[in-house]
Design an enzyme around this catalytic site. Structure first.
Site, PDB file in Angstrom:
ATOM      1  N   GLU A  59      -8.923 -10.560  -7.998  1.00 17.52           N
ATOM      2  CA  GLU A  59      -8.049  -9.399  -7.795  1.00 17.52           C
ATOM      3  C   GLU A  59      -6.892  -9.410  -8.797  1.00 17.52           C
ATOM      4  O   GLU A  59      -6.518  -8.354  -9.318  1.00 17.52           O
ATOM      5  CB  GLU A  59      -7.539  -9.379  -6.352  1.00 17.52           C
ATOM      6  CG  GLU A  59      -8.674  -9.106  -5.361  1.00 17.52           C
ATOM      7  CD  GLU A  59      -8.268  -9.285  -3.908  1.00 17.52           C
ATOM      8  OE1 GLU A  59      -7.106  -9.647  -3.643  1.00 17.52           O
ATOM      9  OE2 GLU A  59      -9.127  -9.064  -3.041  1.00 17.52           O
ATOM     10  N   ASN A 117      -1.847   0.069   7.252  1.00 18.58           N
ATOM     11  CA  ASN A 117      -1.342  -1.284   7.568  1.00 18.58           C
ATOM     12  C   ASN A 117      -0.533  -1.939   6.444  1.00 18.58           C
ATOM     13  O   ASN A 117      -0.469  -3.159   6.325  1.00 18.58           O
ATOM     14  CB  ASN A 117      -2.482  -2.178   8.073  1.00 18.58           C
ATOM     15  CG  ASN A 117      -3.547  -2.421   7.027  1.00 18.58           C
ATOM     16  OD1 ASN A 117      -3.509  -1.836   5.945  1.00 18.58           O
ATOM     17  ND2 ASN A 117      -4.489  -3.287   7.336  1.00 18.58           N
ATOM     18  N   LYS A 137       0.835  -1.196   0.000  1.00 20.62           N
ATOM     19  CA  LYS A 137       0.000   0.000   0.000  1.00 20.62           C
ATOM     20  C   LYS A 137       0.879   1.259   0.000  1.00 20.62           C
ATOM     21  O   LYS A 137       2.100   1.163   0.228  1.00 20.62           O
ATOM     22  CB  LYS A 137      -0.925  -0.047   1.222  1.00 20.62           C
ATOM     23  CG  LYS A 137      -1.905  -1.236   1.177  1.00 20.62           C
ATOM     24  CD  LYS A 137      -2.812  -1.243   2.399  1.00 20.62           C
ATOM     25  CE  LYS A 137      -3.811  -2.385   2.358  1.00 20.62           C
ATOM     26  NZ  LYS A 137      -4.747  -2.365   3.502  1.00 20.62           N
ATOM     27  N   TYR A 174     -12.274  -2.761  -3.442  1.00 22.59           N
ATOM     28  CA  TYR A 174     -12.814  -2.852  -2.073  1.00 22.59           C
ATOM     29  C   TYR A 174     -14.344  -2.792  -2.059  1.00 22.59           C
ATOM     30  O   TYR A 174     -14.934  -2.320  -1.098  1.00 22.59           O
ATOM     31  CB  TYR A 174     -12.241  -1.713  -1.216  1.00 22.59           C
ATOM     32  CG  TYR A 174     -10.840  -1.973  -0.693  1.00 22.59           C
ATOM     33  CD1 TYR A 174     -10.539  -3.103   0.047  1.00 22.59           C
ATOM     34  CD2 TYR A 174      -9.810  -1.063  -0.911  1.00 22.59           C
ATOM     35  CE1 TYR A 174      -9.260  -3.344   0.544  1.00 22.59           C
ATOM     36  CE2 TYR A 174      -8.521  -1.290  -0.416  1.00 22.59           C
ATOM     37  CZ  TYR A 174      -8.264  -2.436   0.309  1.00 22.59           C
ATOM     38  OH  TYR A 174      -6.992  -2.665   0.808  1.00 22.59           O
ATOM     39  N   HIS A 191      -1.731  -5.516   1.425  1.00 23.82           N
ATOM     40  CA  HIS A 191      -2.994  -6.222   1.197  1.00 23.82           C
ATOM     41  C   HIS A 191      -2.690  -7.624   0.696  1.00 23.82           C
ATOM     42  O   HIS A 191      -1.751  -7.822  -0.067  1.00 23.82           O
ATOM     43  CB  HIS A 191      -3.824  -5.486   0.135  1.00 23.82           C
ATOM     44  CG  HIS A 191      -4.887  -6.361  -0.462  1.00 23.82           C
ATOM     45  ND1 HIS A 191      -6.095  -6.573   0.149  1.00 23.82           N
ATOM     46  CD2 HIS A 191      -4.895  -7.134  -1.587  1.00 23.82           C
ATOM     47  CE1 HIS A 191      -6.811  -7.414  -0.584  1.00 23.82           C
ATOM     48  NE2 HIS A 191      -6.102  -7.764  -1.655  1.00 23.82           N
TER      49      HIS A 191
HETATM   50  P1  RTP Z   1      -6.828  -5.848   3.027  1.00 24.60           P
HETATM   51  O1  RTP Z   1      -8.075  -6.174   2.212  1.00 24.60           O
HETATM   52  O2  RTP Z   1      -6.335  -4.451   2.804  1.00 24.60           O
HETATM   53  O3  RTP Z   1      -5.785  -6.909   2.876  1.00 24.60           O
HETATM   54  O4  RTP Z   1      -7.244  -5.920   4.522  1.00 24.60           O
HETATM   55  P2  RTP Z   1      -7.997  -7.069   5.272  1.00 24.60           P
HETATM   56  O5  RTP Z   1      -8.613  -8.061   4.343  1.00 24.60           O
HETATM   57  O6  RTP Z   1      -7.044  -7.580   6.276  1.00 24.60           O
HETATM   58  O7  RTP Z   1      -9.139  -6.224   6.000  1.00 24.60           O
HETATM   59  P3  RTP Z   1     -10.503  -5.673   5.443  1.00 24.60           P
HETATM   60  O8  RTP Z   1     -11.512  -5.880   6.517  1.00 24.60           O
HETATM   61  O9  RTP Z   1     -10.785  -6.178   4.069  1.00 24.60           O
HETATM   62  O10 RTP Z   1     -10.213  -4.105   5.383  1.00 24.60           O
HETATM   63  C1  RTP Z   1      -9.562  -3.536   4.289  1.00 24.60           C
HETATM   64  C2  RTP Z   1      -8.663  -2.433   4.769  1.00 24.60           C
HETATM   65  O11 RTP Z   1      -9.459  -1.374   5.291  1.00 24.60           O
HETATM   66  C3  RTP Z   1      -8.736  -0.715   6.322  1.00 24.60           C
HETATM   67  N1  RTP Z   1      -9.526  -0.755   7.552  1.00 24.60           N
HETATM   68  N2  RTP Z   1      -9.665   0.300   8.317  1.00 24.60           N
HETATM   69  N3  RTP Z   1     -11.546   0.245  11.403  1.00 24.60           N
HETATM   70  C4  RTP Z   1     -10.844   0.787  10.428  1.00 24.60           C
HETATM   71  O12 RTP Z   1     -10.508   1.940  10.425  1.00 24.60           O
HETATM   72  C5  RTP Z   1     -10.442  -0.100   9.346  1.00 24.60           C
HETATM   73  N4  RTP Z   1     -10.756  -1.361   9.212  1.00 24.60           N
HETATM   74  C6  RTP Z   1     -10.184  -1.791   8.072  1.00 24.60           C
HETATM   75  C7  RTP Z   1      -7.426  -1.448   6.492  1.00 24.60           C
HETATM   76  O13 RTP Z   1      -6.437  -0.788   5.696  1.00 24.60           O
HETATM   77  C8  RTP Z   1      -7.729  -2.804   5.913  1.00 24.60           C
HETATM   78  O14 RTP Z   1      -6.560  -3.458   5.493  1.00 24.60           O
END
Ligand code: RTP
Length: 153
Positions: A131, A117, A14, A54, A120
């Site tokens: 994707e 974070n 990212k 997303y 991805h």
């Molecule tokens: P990613 O898709 O980026 O790999 O992340 P992930 O599956 O681990 O998590 P996901 O729930 O799909 O969330 C996508 C990205 O959104 C941001 N996020 N911010 N509470 C918050 O502020 C929050 N929750 C999620 C994070 O950048 C997360 O990786």
């Protein structure tokens, strides 16, 4: 049944990961683990492209902030191939929330904020396929086999 050795995942560094110079570190971890890089490029995705990536999170309160963050700079996109790479990739990235990501994982070693974070990784084989074709055109993903190494002494 699909051959788990040819499984593929989409991994993205990212904007914060790029700005912090963590691209090499992340690629090294996947190479060292034994995975094969089959696609790689840097790009500056549009808002529309990220909203599609997303799309499942569209109703989340953090969605607008997520899109602003993800369009703030270039990202590095990769497709990695190998045995159970989707599950292992997620394990190597660590939990979404850095408070829950174990030391030794990428997020557990390098970040403290869920909104920054670093990386991805696809969360299922199906997402990996979707994707990979969302981010890479046909021809940008390479089929290759390691050489016989008769030129390495
Ligand atoms: P990613 O898709 O980026 O790999 O992340 P992930 O599956 O681990 O998590 P996901 O729930 O799909 O969330 C996508 C990205 O959104 C941001 N996020 N911010 N509470 C918050 O502020 C929050 N929750 C999620 C994070 O950048 C997360 O990786």
């Amino acid at each position: 049944m699909a051959d788990k050795r040819s499984e593929r995942t989409f991994i993205m560094v990212k904007p914060d990961g790029v700005q912090r110079g963590l691209v090499g570190e992340i690629m090294k971890r996947f190479e060292n683990r034994g995975y094969k890089l089959v696609a790689c490029k840097m790009c500056r995705p549009s808002q529309e492209h990220l909203e599609e990536h997303y799309r499942d999170l569209k109703s989340k309160p953090f969605f607008p902030g997520l899109i602003t963050y993800m369009t703030s700079g270039p990202v590095v996109c990769m497709v990695w191939e190998g045995k159970e790479v989707v599950k292992m990739g997620r394990m190597m990235l660590g939990a979404t929330n850095p408070l829950e990501s174990n030391p030794g994982t990428i997020r557990g070693d390098f970040c403290i904020d869920v909104g920054r974070n670093i990386c991805h990784g696809s969360d299922s084989v199906e997402s990996g396929k979707r994707e990979s074709s969302h981010w890479f055109k046909e021809g940008e993903i390479q089929e290759w086999k390691p050489a016989e190494f008769d030129w390495v002494y």
